[in-house]
Write a protein that holds these residues in place. Structure first.
Motif, PDB file in Angstrom:
ATOM      1  N   ILE A 110       5.782  -0.998  72.970  1.00 31.81           N
ATOM      2  CA  ILE A 110       4.490  -0.344  73.184  1.00 31.81           C
ATOM      3  C   ILE A 110       3.415  -1.416  73.179  1.00 31.81           C
ATOM      4  CG2 ILE A 110       2.781   1.264  72.255  1.00 31.81           C
ATOM      5  CD1 ILE A 110       5.058   2.817  70.958  1.00 31.81           C
ATOM      6  N   ASP A 111       2.575  -1.434  74.207  1.00 29.59           N
ATOM      7  CA  ASP A 111       1.462  -2.376  74.224  1.00 29.59           C
ATOM      8  C   ASP A 111       0.147  -1.646  74.039  1.00 29.59           C
ATOM      9  OD1 ASP A 111       0.325  -5.154  74.781  1.00 29.59           O
ATOM     10  OD2 ASP A 111      -0.811  -3.845  76.121  1.00 29.59           O
ATOM     11  N   THR A 112      -0.637  -2.085  73.046  1.00 31.12           N
ATOM     12  CA  THR A 112      -1.971  -1.539  72.824  1.00 31.12           C
ATOM     13  C   THR A 112      -3.055  -2.575  73.110  1.00 31.12           C
ATOM     14  OG1 THR A 112      -2.231  -2.181  70.479  1.00 31.12           O
ATOM     15  CG2 THR A 112      -0.958  -0.185  70.939  1.00 31.12           C
ATOM     16  N   THR A 113      -2.641  -3.776  73.538  1.00 32.89           N
ATOM     17  CA  THR A 113      -3.593  -4.879  73.682  1.00 32.89           C
ATOM     18  C   THR A 113      -4.209  -4.974  75.068  1.00 32.89           C
ATOM     19  OG1 THR A 113      -1.982  -6.537  74.409  1.00 32.89           O
ATOM     20  CG2 THR A 113      -2.195  -6.175  72.029  1.00 32.89           C
ATOM     21  N   GLY A 114      -3.479  -4.552  76.086  1.00 37.63           N
ATOM     22  CA  GLY A 114      -3.940  -4.735  77.457  1.00 37.63           C
ATOM     23  C   GLY A 114      -3.823  -6.157  77.955  1.00 37.63           C
ATOM     24  N   TYR A 115      -3.132  -7.013  77.189  1.00 35.68           N
ATOM     25  CA  TYR A 115      -3.005  -8.436  77.534  1.00 35.68           C
ATOM     26  C   TYR A 115      -1.748  -8.638  78.361  1.00 35.68           C
ATOM     27  CZ  TYR A 115      -2.935 -13.523  76.782  1.00 35.68           C
ATOM     28  OH  TYR A 115      -2.919 -14.890  76.955  1.00 35.68           O
ATOM     29  N   SER A 116      -1.927  -8.932  79.635  1.00 40.38           N
ATOM     30  CA  SER A 116      -0.813  -8.941  80.585  1.00 40.38           C
ATOM     31  C   SER A 116       0.345  -9.864  80.190  1.00 40.38           C
ATOM     32  CB  SER A 116      -1.317  -9.306  81.985  1.00 40.38           C
ATOM     33  OG  SER A 116      -2.227  -8.322  82.449  1.00 40.38           O
ATOM     34  N   PRO A 117       0.098 -11.096  79.711  1.00 38.85           N
ATOM     35  CA  PRO A 117       1.239 -11.953  79.332  1.00 38.85           C
ATOM     36  C   PRO A 117       2.112 -11.329  78.242  1.00 38.85           C
ATOM     37  CG  PRO A 117      -0.732 -13.285  79.594  1.00 38.85           C
ATOM     38  CD  PRO A 117      -1.184 -11.853  79.665  1.00 38.85           C
TER      39      PRO A 117
END
Length: 216
Positions: A110-117
């Protein structure tokens, strides 16, 4: 609602309507993570930590949290994370750090950061047929669909509000809280209205996960 007001401080309940139901709902409503499964969560803010608590409710075996703030990672461990990764301090890639903990790859991310890398690193760290869910505000993301998705039957999903029906899910989160299973009050600090700038500063410097301004 009258029954809840006698048990739960209403000052605490506001964050359930957005960020906390988003993180928890992603795990409980959409992924429906199985017992003993593995999950990695990027971002130990309110949304990510809600997902951590939900993963613990679901009895995930490996709950890995990624962030750059040591205090947030410590709180993640208190709330149920089995391992944490400070992506600012590691000398290997995030994928390698995850696979050092779960060599076969994780079931969910799950990504909550929005940071593509970070999103791509976690996608690479999935096991075949694994699922990654994006719930952070994300810009452009370039992928090789054949090599990074189709080759191992991986899924990359965008989700809003944790796939929740708020009228049903928020009362369920309150019941989890009352049972000691969703201690979201540990994310919250209350500020009187005259200290609104202190609340903003605490949010910006990362010292408080979820400041709430009260107007009693």
């Amino acid at each position: 609602m009258s029954r809840l007001t006698r048990v739960v401080d209403l000052h605490l309940l506001g964050p359930l309507a957005c960020g906390l139901q988003t993180g928890a709902g992603t795990v409980l409503n959409y992924l429906k993570s199985e017992f003993a499964s593995s999950i990695v969560i990027a971002g130990a803010g309110g949304v990510g930590l809600a997902a951590v608590m939900a993963a613990k409710i679901s009895n995930c075996q490996n709950i890995i949290v990624i962030d750059i703030y040591a205090n947030r990672l410590e709180l993640a461990k208190e709330l149920g994370a089995t391992a944490v990764i400070n992506s600012k301090n590691i000398e290997i890639s995030v994928e390698e750090a995850i696979r050092s903990l779960v060599p076969e790859g994780v079931d969910y991310s799950i990504d909550t950061t929005g940071y593509s890398p970070i999103i791509k690193e976690m996608l690479h760290a999935l096991r075949p047929s694994g699922t990654e869910v994006i719930i952070g505000m994300t810009g452009e993301l370039t992928l090789s669909v054949q090599e990074e998705l189709m080759q191992d039957s991986k899924k990359l999903i965008g989700l809003v509000e944790g796939d929740s029906i708020p009228q049903l899910f928020i009362p369920k989160l309150v019941e989890y809280y009352k049972a000691g299973l969703f201690p979201f009050d540990k994310l919250i600090k209350l500020y009187p209205f005259q200290d609104v700038q202190k609340a903003i500063d605490a949010m910006l410097d990362g010292s408080v996960i979820k400041p709430i301004v009260t107007m009693d």
